[in-house]
Design a protein around this motif. Sequence first.
Motif, short mmCIF file in Angstrom:
data_model
loop_
_atom_site.label_atom_id
_atom_site.label_comp_id
_atom_site.label_asym_id
_atom_site.label_seq_id
_atom_site.Cartn_x
_atom_site.Cartn_y
_atom_site.Cartn_z
N VAL A 1 0.97 -1.14 0.14
CA VAL A 1 -0.07 0.06 -0.03
C VAL A 1 0.90 1.29 -0.16
O VAL A 1 0.70 2.35 -0.82
CB VAL A 1 -0.94 0.00 1.15
N LEU A 2 1.91 1.35 0.97
CA LEU A 2 2.85 2.43 1.10
C LEU A 2 3.64 2.71 -0.33
O LEU A 2 3.42 3.90 -0.87
CB LEU A 2 3.88 2.11 1.93
N TYR A 3 4.02 1.72 -1.03
CA TYR A 3 4.89 1.65 -2.13
C TYR A 3 4.13 1.69 -3.45
O TYR A 3 4.43 2.38 -4.31
CB TYR A 3 6.12 0.83 -2.28
N GLY A 4 2.92 1.21 -3.40
CA GLY A 4 2.09 1.03 -4.29
C GLY A 4 1.19 2.24 -4.76
O GLY A 4 0.99 2.60 -5.67
N CYS A 5 0.59 3.06 -3.55
CA CYS A 5 -0.18 4.25 -3.80
C CYS A 5 -0.23 5.29 -2.89
O CYS A 5 -1.32 6.11 -2.87
CB CYS A 5 -1.97 3.58 -4.17
N VAL A 6 0.67 5.02 -1.88
CA VAL A 6 0.51 6.30 -0.81
C VAL A 6 1.95 7.20 -0.85
O VAL A 6 1.70 8.27 -1.03
CB VAL A 6 0.29 5.64 0.72
N MET A 7 2.94 6.50 -1.11
CA MET A 7 4.42 7.41 -0.56
C MET A 7 4.53 8.13 -1.99
O MET A 7 4.54 7.70 -2.97
CB MET A 7 5.31 6.56 -0.04
N ASN A 8 4.99 9.46 -1.62
CA ASN A 8 5.62 10.27 -2.60
C ASN A 8 7.04 9.86 -2.91
O ASN A 8 7.77 10.47 -2.18
CB ASN A 8 5.48 11.76 -2.44
N VAL A 9 7.27 8.98 -3.75
CA VAL A 9 8.68 8.45 -3.84
C VAL A 9 9.16 8.10 -5.47
O VAL A 9 7.86 7.90 -6.12
CB VAL A 9 8.93 7.18 -2.97
N ASP A 10 10.11 8.18 -5.83
CA ASP A 10 10.49 7.89 -7.18
C ASP A 10 11.59 6.99 -7.11
O ASP A 10 12.72 7.24 -7.10
CB ASP A 10 10.80 9.23 -7.79
N PRO A 11 11.09 5.63 -7.69
CA PRO A 11 12.29 4.78 -7.88
C PRO A 11 13.57 4.95 -8.72
O PRO A 11 14.63 4.50 -8.38
CB PRO A 11 11.58 3.48 -8.32
N ALA A 12 13.29 5.95 -9.75
CA ALA A 12 14.22 6.38 -10.44
C ALA A 12 15.03 7.24 -9.97
O ALA A 12 16.33 7.86 -10.62
CB ALA A 12 13.63 6.92 -11.77
N ASP A 13 14.65 8.05 -8.96
CA ASP A 13 15.41 9.00 -8.27
C ASP A 13 15.19 8.92 -6.80
O ASP A 13 14.51 9.68 -6.09
CB ASP A 13 14.85 10.61 -8.58
N PRO A 14 15.90 7.85 -6.13
CA PRO A 14 15.61 7.50 -4.71
C PRO A 14 15.84 8.58 -3.70
O PRO A 14 15.20 8.85 -2.53
CB PRO A 14 16.55 6.50 -4.48
N GLY A 15 16.82 9.69 -4.17
CA GLY A 15 16.98 10.76 -3.28
C GLY A 15 16.34 12.01 -3.50
O GLY A 15 16.76 13.08 -3.11
N ASP B 1 11.77 15.97 -2.27
CA ASP B 1 10.44 15.96 -1.46
C ASP B 1 9.98 14.71 -1.32
O ASP B 1 8.75 14.58 -1.36
CB ASP B 1 9.40 16.97 -2.45
N ARG B 2 10.65 13.81 -0.97
CA ARG B 2 10.24 12.25 -0.80
C ARG B 2 9.77 11.98 0.54
O ARG B 2 10.17 12.81 1.43
CB ARG B 2 11.44 11.13 -1.24
N ASP B 3 8.61 11.12 0.48
CA ASP B 3 8.11 10.72 1.69
C ASP B 3 9.27 9.74 2.30
O ASP B 3 9.97 9.18 1.53
CB ASP B 3 6.97 10.07 1.85
N LEU B 4 9.34 9.44 3.50
CA LEU B 4 10.27 8.56 4.19
C LEU B 4 9.58 7.55 4.95
O LEU B 4 8.40 7.53 5.27
CB LEU B 4 11.13 9.36 5.29
N LEU B 5 10.19 6.37 4.88
CA LEU B 5 9.76 5.10 5.58
C LEU B 5 10.77 4.62 6.39
O LEU B 5 11.79 4.52 5.93
CB LEU B 5 9.32 3.90 4.66
N VAL B 6 10.53 4.57 7.59
CA VAL B 6 11.62 4.18 8.89
C VAL B 6 11.00 2.66 9.23
O VAL B 6 10.05 2.87 9.89
CB VAL B 6 11.61 5.15 9.82
N ILE B 7 11.81 1.83 8.91
CA ILE B 7 11.35 0.46 9.55
C ILE B 7 12.13 0.24 10.57
O ILE B 7 13.37 -0.17 10.62
CB ILE B 7 11.43 -0.69 8.34
#
Lengths: 339, 286
Positions: free
Chosen positions: B43-57, B60-66
């Motif tokens: 859910v987080l990586y599929g449709c919630v988080m503002n992230v870009d696999p092509a630009d991991p850094g 303005d990305r959201d963070l996930l801390v496991i």
Amino acid sequence: MRRRMMGEKEQERKHKVREKSMAGIKTSDKELRKVFAETLEALMEENPDVVYLEADLAGAIGTTGLFRSHPKQAFDIGIMEANMVGLGAGMSVKGKIPFMHSFGTFTSRRCADQTFLSGCYNRANIKLVGTDPGITAETNGGTHMPFEDMGIYRSFPEMTILDVAEPHLLKEIMKKMAGQYGVMYIRFPRKGKICYYEEKQTFEIGKGVILREGTDASILASGVEVAEAITAAEELQKENISVRVVDMFTVKPLDEELVLRCARETGAIVTAENHNKIGGLGSAVAEVLAEAGAVPFLRIGVPDCFGEVGDRKFLAEKFGLTAADIAGAVRKVVNKKGS
Amino acid sequence: MDFNRKEMDLLAIKIRKNILRTIASKGTGHVGGSLSIADTLAVLYGCVMNVDPADPGKKDRDLLVISKGHSGPAMYAALAARGYFDEGILDTLNKNNTILPSHTDRLKTPGVDMTTGSLGQGASLAAGAAFADQLNGSSNYTYLILGDGELEEGQVWEAALFTAHRRLTNLITFVDANGKQLDGPTDQVCSLGSIEKKFEAFGFHVISVENGNDTRQIYDAVMEARAEKELPSVIVLHTVKGAGVRKYAEMENCHSTTVNREELEAFYQELDAQADDGGKGTGKEA
């Protein structure tokens, strides 16, 4: 009453603010906590990313006003040092440069794992401030008297450790801390000041400063022991023993080049620190000297025991940290040189 | 991004396959707690988080801390599924010179933003990141995943006090309440009582998710948390340790266990069969 504030007021009344100047130098008329607060404020003014986190000891270090004057940069976190270090590390990942204060016991022992993992291993950019190192904890006593903080942190990879007691040095080194990336720990006494630097003196993290030249032996000292070392050297001069005094305010990374130069040029070394003999400056210098081929060497430091309540003079005598103790050690290494 | 049940379930299946493959490459690893959060990561990586696999850094990305850093294999599985790195790299878990260590490390793996592994510390790190965002007026979110066993660490509650005091509504905390820790059921090792009531007492908006392995329920909870503007939210996910693979869901202790390469094909088939029935009858029921 909060546990760490016991006796503070009483202590203030009983003991006059310690003030001393070496060789007539008086660079500051402010005690160290005032220098800390003012420098921190200037750093926050200069760079909006510099932030200050405090674990409920603002009243003790005189920074309460910063919460009002810089509400977006200065925060009282509460009595939770482990959380504070993690918060700071998390903030630094977002570009902030946190200075985090508590007494040295709590910004070392109490949060060692957080400093290691959330800080060092995470390659965060955090500045830990531990006040009242060693005997300068005075009437807060053995529970609050860190003789082990530098020993704990010296084994953490890539960490910087600074031991300071001079106002001009404190001010200048805080600027360096803010400008240089990495996990750093600085320890200094809140109260009093001992001046031995001119305003023009500059500093570099990782570089010791030769305060006095000499040819028979070198004293490598840090923090409050630097002033004791200068006094010891002055006394020994009367006996025609010529002693070099070095301010090794960076305990890690150690200025190994200067240690070796002192060994080569003066042939005998004494270290002096307000810390357990195990793990601090003396250990660091011993490691370098032993690998390089020994010269006569002695360490002045706390003989692997716990602290206790008392004033600074009493504690210095009790733990063997006085100028006379240092001078005695120098006489021994100089004699050994000749034998 | 809108929620698409079918897509999210398929992504969760892909993540589970990747988890099993990753751990099978080494033969053993933290299987249970990785499988239990697969649906949340989908859910987080599929449709919630503002992230870009092509630009991991990207800035303005959201963070996930496991914070339960031993669930690294789940994060790697999700990152590979989203294309942060080649799926072949999954086979290097815990091998010499790998970029995929057992516990998440922000300096080693593209897409990992915080280093964890000493339980409880991720809570403070996430709160610090969210606090910095709040100060900067950033609209980013920080997502934090805690284990239920991890709640035994005092630092979690220090961070919770701070999070509530500073009203970090941009920090969304998940608790993977699978009811088990390394040495056994949490109720037997050190009872947690009601996780919901504890967080409520600490000043959180509490969302209890009955089936924490159901992507729809997880998504709805995240949307509720994001709509909450007064209190920081915690989403208590009632999950099954080892969820999605019957062998592990039914195993008494699957915290760290073996995955044999020979079993992978059968596991994949079991997972593929769930694509049409939402995972019913496969150990994902709460």
